[in-house]
Write an enzyme that holds these catalytic residues in place. Structure first.
Site, PDB file in Angstrom:
ATOM      1  N   GLU A 113       0.701  -1.104   0.124  1.00  8.14           N
ATOM      2  CA  GLU A 113       0.065   0.053  -0.133  1.00  8.14           C
ATOM      3  C   GLU A 113       0.916   1.290   0.023  1.00  8.14           C
ATOM      4  OE1 GLU A 113      -3.247  -0.340   2.831  1.00  8.14           O
ATOM      5  OE2 GLU A 113      -3.671  -2.285   2.371  1.00  8.14           O
ATOM      6  N   HIS A 237      -9.442   9.252   2.455  1.00  2.67           N
ATOM      7  CA  HIS A 237      -9.183   8.155   1.720  1.00  2.67           C
ATOM      8  C   HIS A 237      -9.080   8.529   0.273  1.00  2.67           C
ATOM      9  CE1 HIS A 237      -8.300   4.271  -0.194  1.00  2.67           C
ATOM     10  NE2 HIS A 237      -7.960   3.841   1.087  1.00  2.67           N
ATOM     11  N   ARG A 283      -1.235   9.022   1.580  1.00  7.72           N
ATOM     12  CA  ARG A 283      -2.320   9.259   1.386  1.00  7.72           C
ATOM     13  C   ARG A 283      -2.736  10.840   1.244  1.00  7.72           C
ATOM     14  NH1 ARG A 283      -5.797   4.957   4.854  1.00  7.72           N
ATOM     15  NH2 ARG A 283      -5.118   3.276   3.630  1.00  7.72           N
ATOM     16  N   HIS A 344     -11.827   9.294   6.086  1.00  4.74           N
ATOM     17  CA  HIS A 344     -11.656   7.911   6.353  1.00  4.74           C
ATOM     18  C   HIS A 344     -11.028   7.687   7.782  1.00  4.74           C
ATOM     19  CE1 HIS A 344     -10.592   3.878   5.329  1.00  4.74           C
ATOM     20  NE2 HIS A 344      -9.046   4.117   5.632  1.00  4.74           N
ATOM     21  N   ARG A 379      -1.593   8.969   8.987  1.00  4.20           N
ATOM     22  CA  ARG A 379      -1.260   7.333   9.160  1.00  4.20           C
ATOM     23  C   ARG A 379      -0.828   6.783   7.922  1.00  4.20           C
ATOM     24  NH1 ARG A 379      -4.905   2.773   8.547  1.00  4.20           N
ATOM     25  NH2 ARG A 379      -6.237   4.513   7.728  1.00  4.20           N
TER      26      ARG A 379
HETATM   27  C1  SIN Z   1      -7.650   0.367   2.376  1.00  9.19           C
HETATM   28  O1  SIN Z   1      -7.895  -0.753   2.188  1.00  9.19           O
HETATM   29  O2  SIN Z   1      -7.355   1.451   1.457  1.00  9.19           O
HETATM   30  C2  SIN Z   1      -7.879   0.758   3.761  1.00  9.19           C
HETATM   31  C3  SIN Z   1      -6.662   0.513   4.569  1.00  9.19           C
HETATM   32  C4  SIN Z   1      -6.440   1.402   5.764  1.00  9.19           C
HETATM   33  O3  SIN Z   1      -7.366   2.380   5.842  1.00  9.19           O
HETATM   34  O4  SIN Z   1      -5.433   1.383   6.336  1.00  9.19           O
END
Ligand code: SIN
Length: 546
Positions: A113, A237, A283, A344, A379
């Site tokens: 991610e 998000h 993010r 988010h 975060r």
């Molecule tokens: C996501 O799956 O993008 C959310 C995961 C997160 O908020 O850490």
């Protein structure tokens, strides 16, 4: 009602902590809706931890600090990252089935991610949270020492004078909470209380959060006198599905981790303009880039394109996202997904120490409700489930360490709930109208990109709304909707005041009047003045000083 441990909230933090405390005393878990109505249950991506041979704790620490924009507590980051692998294995022992990969050194299929320099996200495809919640709830329901009470909302914390082992002496302590069930409010006394009620996404018009995310834990703790930290850092998000019938469906960051690219309405990728990591930037950067593209091109959304991957891979790795989009006529194996950013995750919250203890004796805060110092100003993806299990374990260890003193302490007598000369609320519109006003105001004036002018206007309007809700609260019997609205209003003011206080741009907080970082990072800490739990417009004005 009384118990040794009162836990408010039934997500990963509350349930993990409850299971560990049940080893020493009686536990009551209260949740205002059904037990699975939690943000955990909706989590798609997974839990980040160093599980693979080629990965290192140092690298996970560096990625977390990098995302946090200078505001993480480095010791906390090292501690959480260090505890991570063990806590993940513990979840597996409890029965969580993460997707396996025999070919990898960890034995798990690990996702990637934004902001992570390695694959390190253990997942259950795009239903990780549901899988974790299933396993934890199974254990909690079969534990004779835990009572799980659904449809039990919490109105305020019970505060009395006296000391609690493990905290500094003096001041007031928390001895449980006023709990509302079937319209009746009753005190539930407890030797230790934990607020783990999730975040506050519902202050915004568009959010990936479930309906329960009304910041109840932060609002109750603040009213009771706890320190609240860094509320200006609301994480948006980057990719929430843009569709008139799907207001809060998340398109996991893991989709970008598997190669999806962001494109504008002209079909051209745009992330390269903003960050060399492109779609896998953190993010804050990706959400701001999308916001800018939408504003510049006048588009209602941008698009996330994963069509370059094999259809079978997409269907197997993202079955929920594939199915949900298909039900809205979008075949993600063939066409790009329309997406917009949405509120988010609350990076701020009730300030805690390294055991999850708040500044109020007898009160613990865990999960999204807490501000532990792990996330700083932004975060890192999938660090939140990790923080929840690490701190649940540490807080339970702390409770066990003082148990010999705690178990002999007497629960004090407390006041019954006072209704005064309140009457039934006959017009629900008085509540619903303000819900709507707050969410629109916060979205338009206190969103991804902020200005002092809009913040000042938002503050003025919110104070007016807050005062009106205060009047309703005094005049009418409390209802679940009114309790949530009251908490939303208080959280909104805390977010606005914190944002006005931070005269710089850092992490998730971007202020067009002050586009640069100040040389020395500082935390924003607010604590109310005056009597606990009083409900007065002045408490915000007087308390919001660093
Ligand atoms: C996501 O799956 O993008 C959310 C995961 C997160 O908020 O850490």
């Amino acid at each position: 009602m009384e118990c040794n441990f009162l836990v408010v909230g039934s997500g990963i933090a509350g349930l993990s902590y409850a299971l560990k405390c049940a080893g020493v005393g009686s536990v009551v878990v209260v949740t205002k809706k059904k037990d699975i109505d939690t943000a955990t249950n909706l989590a798609q991506g997974g839990i980040a931890a160093v599980l693979e041979e080629r990965d290192t704790l140092g690298s996970h620490v560096a990625d977390t600090l990098g995302a946090g924009a200078g505001l993480c507590d480095e010791t906390v980051v090292e501690m959480v990252v260090g505890d991570g692998p063990e806590r993940v294995e513990e979840l597996v022992r409890i029965g969580v089935e993460f997707v396996r990969d025999r070919g990898s050194s960890s034995g798990y299929s690990l996702g990637r991610e934004g902001g992570h320099s390695h694959r390190r996200v253990a997942h259950a495809n795009d239903l990780t949270g549901r899988e974790i919640e299933r396993a934890l709830l199974g254990k909690v329901r079969s534990n004779g020492n835990i009572k799980l009470l659904e449809e039990h909302g919490v109105v305020d914390l019970l505060m009395v004078g006296g000391d609690v082992a493990g905290w500094e002496r003096g001041g007031k302590r928390c001895v449980g909470a006023y709990v509302m069930v079937d319209g009746v409010v009753e005190p539930c006394r407890a030797k230790m209380t934990a607020v783990c009620s999730g975040g506050v996404g519902k202050v915004y018009l568009y959010t990936t959060n479930p309906d329960i995310a009304t910041g109840d834990g932060v609002a109750m703790a603040f009213r009771a006198g706890a320190e609240v930290q860094n509320m200006e850092f609301m994480q948006f998000h980057p990719t929430c599905l843009y569709h008139p019938e799907e207001k809060n469906f998340l398109i996991s960051e893991a989709v970008r981790g598997e190669g999806a690219i962001l494109i504008g309405k002209d079909g051209k990728p745009f992330m390269e303009k903003y960050d060399p990591r492109k779609e896998l930037a953190t993010r804050d950067t990706v959400a701001r880039a999308i916001d800018k593209e939408m504003k510049e091109t006048g588009s209602d959304c941008v698009y996330l394109d994963i069509t370059k991957r094999e259809p079978d891979f997409i269907k197997e790795r993202f079955p929920t996202i594939y199915g949900r989009c298909l039900s809205q006529g979008i075949d993600i194996t063939k066409q790009p997904i329309p997406v917009v950013p949405a509120a988010h995750y609350m990076c701020g919250g009730v300030r805690t120490d390294r055991m999850g203890k708040t500044s109020i004796p007898g009160l613990i805060a865990l999960g999204e409700t807490a501000c532990t110092g792990l996330h700083g100003g932004n975060r890192l993806a999938s660090n939140s489930l990790l923080e929840a299990v690490v701190y649940a374990d540490r807080a339970a260890n702390f409770c066990r360490s003082i148990w010999s003193k705690l178990k002999d302490s007497k629960l004090p007598l407390v006041d019954e709930w006072q209704c005064g000369d309140a009457r039934d609320l006959s017009e629900e519109i008085l509540i619903n109208h303000n819900w709507d006003s707050i969410r629109r105001l916060m979205w338009n004036y206190v969103g991804i990109v902020r200005s002092i002018e809009r913040l000042a206007l938002a503050k003025k309007r919110m104070e007016f709304i807050y005062a009106e809700i205060a009047l309703h609260y005094k005049k009418y019997y409390v209802t679940p909707n009114m309790i949530e609205l009251r908490n939303l209003a208080l959280n909104s003011l805390l977010i606005i005041q914190s944002a006005m206080h931070r005269r710089e741009s850092r992490g998730l907080h971007f202020l067009i009047d002050y586009p640069d970082k100040l040389p020395f990072p500082s935390q924003t800490i607010f604590k109310r003045k005056g009597r606990s739990n009083s409900w007065d417009i002045k408490i915000i004005e007087e308390s919001c000083n660093e």
